[in-house]
Design an enzyme around this catalytic site. Structure first.
Site, PDB file in Angstrom:
ATOM      1  N   ASP A   1       0.885  -1.196   0.154  1.00  0.00           N
ATOM      2  CA  ASP A   1      -0.106   0.006  -0.141  1.00  0.00           C
ATOM      3  C   ASP A   1       0.967   1.150   0.009  1.00  0.00           C
ATOM      4  O   ASP A   1       2.133   1.194   0.580  1.00  0.00           O
ATOM      5  CB  ASP A   1      -1.007  -0.126   1.232  1.00  0.00           C
ATOM      6  CG  ASP A   1      -2.260   0.906   0.809  1.00  0.00           C
ATOM      7  OD1 ASP A   1      -2.541   0.776  -0.194  1.00  0.00           O
ATOM      8  OD2 ASP A   1      -2.540   1.525   1.924  1.00  0.00           O
ATOM      9  N   THR A   2       0.678   2.138  -0.675  1.00  0.00           N
ATOM     10  CA  THR A   2       1.535   3.301  -0.986  1.00  0.00           C
ATOM     11  C   THR A   2       0.639   4.769  -0.771  1.00  0.00           C
ATOM     12  O   THR A   2      -0.529   4.727  -0.786  1.00  0.00           O
ATOM     13  CB  THR A   2       2.052   3.404  -2.474  1.00  0.00           C
ATOM     14  OG1 THR A   2       2.692   2.169  -2.642  1.00  0.00           O
ATOM     15  CG2 THR A   2       2.675   4.576  -2.650  1.00  0.00           C
TER      16      THR A   2
ATOM     17  N   GLY B   1      -0.301   7.064 -11.559  1.00  0.00           N
ATOM     18  CA  GLY B   1      -0.892   7.717 -10.290  1.00  0.00           C
ATOM     19  C   GLY B   1      -0.558   9.097 -10.371  1.00  0.00           C
ATOM     20  O   GLY B   1      -0.555   9.948 -11.336  1.00  0.00           O
TER      21      GLY B   1
ATOM     22  N   LYS C   1      13.230   5.167 -12.250  1.00  0.00           N
ATOM     23  CA  LYS C   1      12.589   5.021 -10.987  1.00  0.00           C
ATOM     24  C   LYS C   1      12.470   3.954 -10.366  1.00  0.00           C
ATOM     25  O   LYS C   1      12.629   3.907  -8.979  1.00  0.00           O
ATOM     26  CB  LYS C   1      11.113   5.053 -11.595  1.00  0.00           C
ATOM     27  CG  LYS C   1       9.847   5.040 -10.487  1.00  0.00           C
ATOM     28  CD  LYS C   1       8.573   5.276 -11.042  1.00  0.00           C
ATOM     29  CE  LYS C   1       7.687   5.336  -9.703  1.00  0.00           C
ATOM     30  NZ  LYS C   1       6.101   4.886 -10.175  1.00  0.00           N
TER      31      LYS C   1
ATOM     32  N   ARG D   1       8.845   2.362  -3.721  1.00  0.00           N
ATOM     33  CA  ARG D   1       8.438   0.896  -3.867  1.00  0.00           C
ATOM     34  C   ARG D   1       9.633   0.124  -4.123  1.00  0.00           C
ATOM     35  O   ARG D   1       9.854  -1.100  -3.520  1.00  0.00           O
ATOM     36  CB  ARG D   1       7.427   0.910  -5.154  1.00  0.00           C
ATOM     37  CG  ARG D   1       7.029  -0.686  -5.208  1.00  0.00           C
ATOM     38  CD  ARG D   1       5.874  -0.745  -6.405  1.00  0.00           C
ATOM     39  NE  ARG D   1       4.654   0.104  -5.770  1.00  0.00           N
ATOM     40  CZ  ARG D   1       4.438   1.241  -6.369  1.00  0.00           C
ATOM     41  NH1 ARG D   1       5.132   1.780  -7.277  1.00  0.00           N
ATOM     42  NH2 ARG D   1       3.401   2.076  -5.833  1.00  0.00           N
TER      43      ARG D   1
END
Ligand code: IMP
Length: 195
Positions: free
Chosen positions: A68-69, A149, A171, A177
């Site tokens: 979950d972010t 997102g 990234k 993440r």
């Protein structure tokens, strides 16, 4: 070993898959035949990650992890945080979410923010949590087409480009993440070498 990454988000899945060593066979929810959303009813990122992982473990009795972010913005007292996916009301409307952030930050000079990811790993009967954070700032308008997102409005510290202007490879060297995932991978490989 086989490990399920409990997400329906193909962008997240591809980010994680690019990091996973070849001795781990990463399975998706599609591979399990699960198309329904997993409810996220927790009040923290860790709770939500655990809820998602537990849902899969209970239903399929298989080793898995879930993330979950949240995007945490300093002058907004940590908003959108755990509510990042539904910040503008409708679930998963990236454009509306970004517009809401940009509107709320309109008159603010402090645009500092960070992304935080929590992974919950269920392995056998044991449960583990891993966390990753990347600091940066919210720019004033969207830039770039990569990622997903909030990526078009987030510029990581030390970079001139937003996450949506950077390649997946870059990234994946610096993101929230990627940091959390690297810990999970290191943990699994340490366990392997202790066997
Ligand atoms: P969740 O972890 O899928 O619940 O994501 C929460 C919200 O944060 C959603 O709006 C996602 O699109 C967004 N989000 C998650 N990870 C990232 C990322 O790596 N970059 C930008 N936005 C993200």
């Amino acid at each position: 070993m086989q490990l399920v990454f409990a997400t329906h988000n193909q962008h997240k899945f591809q980010e994680v898959k690019a990091m996973v060593p070849t001795n781990i066979q990463l399975l998706s929810l599609k591979d399990l035949g699960l198309l329904d959303d997993i409810p996220e009813t927790g009040k923290t990122l860790a709770e939500n990650a655990q809820i998602k992982a537990d849902f899969i473990t209970q239903k399929f009795n298989i080793d898995c992890f879930a993330d979950d972010t949240g995007l945490v913005i300093e002058v907004l007292d940590g908003e959108p945080g755990v509510y990042s996916a539904r910040y503008a009301g409708t679930e998963k409307d990236d454009d509306a979410n970004m517009q809401k952030v940009l509107a709320k930050l309109k008159d603010h000079l402090n645009r500092g923010a960070h992304f935080k990811t929590v992974f919950a790993l269920n392995l056998g009967k044991k449960k583990y949590l891993f966390e990753g954070i990347v600091h940066g700032e919210i720019i004033t308008e969207k830039r770039g087409n990569e990622g997903f997102g909030y990526d078009p409005i987030f510029k990581p510290s030390g970079y001139e480009k937003t996450f949506a202007e950077l390649t997946l490879e870059t990234k994946n060297k610096i993101s929230h993440r990627a940091k959390a995932m690297q810990q999970l991978i290191d943990f699994l490989s340490n366990m392997g070498s202790q066997r």
